[in-house]
Design an enzyme around this catalytic site. Structure first.
Site, PDB file in Angstrom:
ATOM      1  N   ASP A   1       0.914  -1.128  -0.054  1.00  0.00           N
ATOM      2  CA  ASP A   1       0.044  -0.107   0.186  1.00  0.00           C
ATOM      3  C   ASP A   1       0.877   1.444  -0.013  1.00  0.00           C
ATOM      4  O   ASP A   1       1.918   1.311   0.913  1.00  0.00           O
ATOM      5  CB  ASP A   1      -0.998  -0.152   1.232  1.00  0.00           C
ATOM      6  CG  ASP A   1      -2.245  -1.060   1.212  1.00  0.00           C
ATOM      7  OD1 ASP A   1      -2.020  -1.795   0.044  1.00  0.00           O
ATOM      8  OD2 ASP A   1      -2.676  -1.151   2.283  1.00  0.00           O
TER       9      ASP A   1
ATOM     10  N   ASP B   1     -15.457  -3.017  -1.460  1.00  0.00           N
ATOM     11  CA  ASP B   1     -15.048  -2.775   0.067  1.00  0.00           C
ATOM     12  C   ASP B   1     -16.497  -2.635   0.840  1.00  0.00           C
ATOM     13  O   ASP B   1     -17.110  -1.696   0.335  1.00  0.00           O
ATOM     14  CB  ASP B   1     -14.313  -1.533  -0.113  1.00  0.00           C
ATOM     15  CG  ASP B   1     -12.989  -1.501  -0.464  1.00  0.00           C
ATOM     16  OD1 ASP B   1     -12.563  -2.746  -0.967  1.00  0.00           O
ATOM     17  OD2 ASP B   1     -12.414  -0.520  -1.059  1.00  0.00           O
TER      18      ASP B   1
END
Length: 241
Positions: A10, A131
């Site tokens: 990330d 998500d």
């Protein structure tokens, strides 16, 4: 069916970080050099890398291109990339630069026609990131929760040719609290599109539980690897067993 592990890189400000529940203010920096991190995961034996441009997810456009380029140079493995990919030109640009699979998240909710068109234009090279918070889809780097259920959104892409659905349980992401195996496996059983679990892997037992569910195609691993709660060897053996 094989079970694939995707170590996560990330990116925030060009560095490798992990967030807690998607909160940019709760970022822990783990590496200054994304290319070196990619090379390390490559030598560990992982088959894929999962890369997210966190700044891009919030900005709505790519924001860590230099770091992604370093990752692509640092690994021989295929890379899937998400974060800030909102139009066909950006999809095409990343694929041309060597990304194997792009992930559309917010765009899949806010502009589903574009997302489906991208899946059809680049078959097998576009994944849909879903998500979810309490079963409902969240967007804009998880800052907004929609009125669309994760299952309904996933079902709407069944005929589009998506390479995979990446299902993240926001409440568990970065918290090392265990994967929501039940929700992910239930989603996978309802779909013909492969489902990849994300969020909450804390150790070998989570990999084994997801694999035992039989319907899940793989999982993304983040903080557990960086914190040393799980070694690459342990993870890969569990996935292969």
């Amino acid at each position: 069916m094989g079970f694939t592990l995707y170590p996560a890189i990330d990116l925030k400000g060009g560095k490798v970080v992990r967030l807690k529940r998607g909160d940019m203010d709760q970022a822990t920096t783990y590496a200054e050099d994304p290319g070196a991190q990619a090379a390390a995961f490559d030598s560990d034996g992982f088959e894929w890398l999962h890369v997210v441009d966190l700044d891009g997810a919030f900005a709505g456009k790519p924001a860590n291109a230099e770091a992604v380029t370093a990752i692509l140079a640092g690994t021989r493995r295929p890379v899937q990339l998400g974060g800030g990919i909102r139009d066909m030109a950006t999809v095409e640009a990343w694929l041309n630069r060597g990304v194997k699979r792009v992930i559309l998240g917010s765009a899949a909710v806010k502009n589903p026609d574009f997302a489906r068109a991208a899946c059809r234009a680049f078959p097998g090279q576009v994944a849909v990131g879903i998500d979810a918070k309490d079963g409902m889809v969240a967007t804009e780097g998880w800052a907004e929760v929609s009125t669309v259920s994760a299952l309904d959104l996933a079902l709407s892409f069944e005929d589009a040719g998506a390479a995979a659905i990446i299902h993240t349980d926001i409440d568990r992401d970065g918290m090392l609290g265990g994967v929501n195996v039940e929700a992910t496996a239930d989603l996978a059983r309802r779909l013909s599109t492969p489902v990849i679990a994300s969020g909450g892997v804390a150790g070998v037992e989570d990999i084994l539980a997801l694999k035992a569910a039989g319907s899940v195609a793989g999982t993304i691993i983040g903080r557990a690897l960086y914190d040393g709660r799980l070694t690459a060897g342990e993870a890969l053996r569990a996935a292969a067993g």
